[in-house]
Design a protein around this motif. Structure first.
Motif, PDB file in Angstrom:
ATOM      1  N   ARG A   1       0.821  -1.209   0.000  1.00 34.87           N
ATOM      2  CA  ARG A   1       0.000   0.000   0.000  1.00 34.87           C
ATOM      3  C   ARG A   1       0.857   1.262   0.000  1.00 34.87           C
ATOM      4  N   ALA A   2       1.960   1.220   0.753  1.00 38.50           N
ATOM      5  CA  ALA A   2       2.837   2.385   0.815  1.00 38.50           C
ATOM      6  C   ALA A   2       3.522   2.643  -0.525  1.00 38.50           C
ATOM      7  N   LEU A   3       3.980   1.564  -1.181  1.00 30.11           N
ATOM      8  CA  LEU A   3       4.634   1.720  -2.471  1.00 30.11           C
ATOM      9  C   LEU A   3       3.668   2.248  -3.533  1.00 30.11           C
ATOM     10  N   CYS A   4       2.453   1.752  -3.525  1.00 31.52           N
ATOM     11  CA  CYS A   4       1.472   2.244  -4.496  1.00 31.52           C
ATOM     12  C   CYS A   4       1.196   3.732  -4.286  1.00 31.52           C
ATOM     13  N   ALA A   5       1.127   4.157  -3.025  1.00 30.68           N
ATOM     14  CA  ALA A   5       0.913   5.577  -2.733  1.00 30.68           C
ATOM     15  C   ALA A   5       2.119   6.399  -3.178  1.00 30.68           C
ATOM     16  N   LEU A   6       3.320   5.882  -2.907  1.00 36.32           N
ATOM     17  CA  LEU A   6       4.545   6.584  -3.313  1.00 36.32           C
ATOM     18  C   LEU A   6       4.596   6.749  -4.826  1.00 36.32           C
ATOM     19  N   ILE A   7       4.339   5.675  -5.530  1.00 35.13           N
ATOM     20  CA  ILE A   7       4.430   5.717  -6.998  1.00 35.13           C
ATOM     21  C   ILE A   7       3.364   6.622  -7.594  1.00 35.13           C
ATOM     22  N   ALA A   8       2.143   6.554  -7.061  1.00 34.87           N
ATOM     23  CA  ALA A   8       1.048   7.362  -7.603  1.00 34.87           C
ATOM     24  C   ALA A   8       1.306   8.852  -7.448  1.00 34.87           C
TER      25      ALA A   8
END
Length: 230
Positions: free
Chosen positions: A201-208
């Protein structure tokens, strides 16, 4: 963004000898949640907040301490709490020492102080004098999207991939040797393995949040329990 860009200027203040009743009227009439307490020189002594004043109501609703529990009571702490709840002036009820922030501090620094100390607002200082107040609500404006002039001009797939890698290196939790990141036409596709759902979830938020990313397609799987992860 700096505190001076977000704060409310021209804040009301009171002297330490102002009666509590006058402070209640001031907060109610102005629709504010706190007022700094200043010495005659203008130096910040403390702050009186709604929470400080509501202690009177809280204390009135408390159940008296039983005789057995009273053996373990911290008498000094109980006396201090009673004095603040029943004090007659700003000096008696104010919170001190008070956390404050300089007007040229960043919004991020102010937000960290509020979070760390569990408070709602901070006096803003210039050369040791109060020039404003900043609250959690004021800081929300720092979360507004950046204007077009602040966006990078290069949003090619390679630039996006480089930006993602740079941001991941800045986060200790984001090391993901078993994760693949592919960028095509601004669409980021993840493959391989995540170490945990929280990291996913954190990586998806970072990438987005990387400029130029149109969408994140997460095809990666979570490592099975007991698997080795870096």
């Amino acid at each position: 963004m700096l505190v001076r860009d977000l704060m409310k200027a021209g804040v009301c203040s009171v002297s330490p000898d102002v009666p509590v009743g006058a402070i209640v009227d001031l907060l109610s009439d102005r629709g504010i949640g706190a007022v700094p307490v200043l010495e005659a020189s203008g130096a910040l002594l403390g702050i009186v907040t709604e929470a400080d004043l509501l202690r009177r109501l809280v204390l009135a609703d408390e159940v008296p301490t039983g005789w057995l529990r009273s053996w373990f009571e911290d008498y000094d702490r109980a006396a201090e709490r009673y004095a603040r709840a029943h004090g007659a002036t700003a000096r008696d009820v104010m919170t001190r020492p008070v956390w404050a922030v300089a007007e040229d501090s960043t919004a991020e620094h102010a937000a960290r102080l509020l979070e760390e100390h569990g408070i709602q607002r901070l006096p803003v200082l210039r050369d040791g004098r109060v020039v404003g107040m900043i609250s959690r609500t004021d800081l929300l404006r720092a979360l507004l999207p950046a204007g077009p002039a602040e966006q990078p001009t290069d949003t090619s797939d390679q630039a996006i991939r480089d930006a993602i890698s740079a941001r991941m290196r800045q986060q200790v939790w984001a090391e993901a040797p078993l994760l693949s990141v592919d960028v095509r036409g601004g669409i980021v596709e993840l493959g391989g393995y995540h170490r945990s759902d929280a990291v996913r979830r954190a990586l998806c938020a970072l990438i987005a949040s990387v400029p130029g990313v149109r969408r994140v397609v997460d095809n990666a799987r979570e490592l099975p329990p007991g698997s080795m992860s870096a």
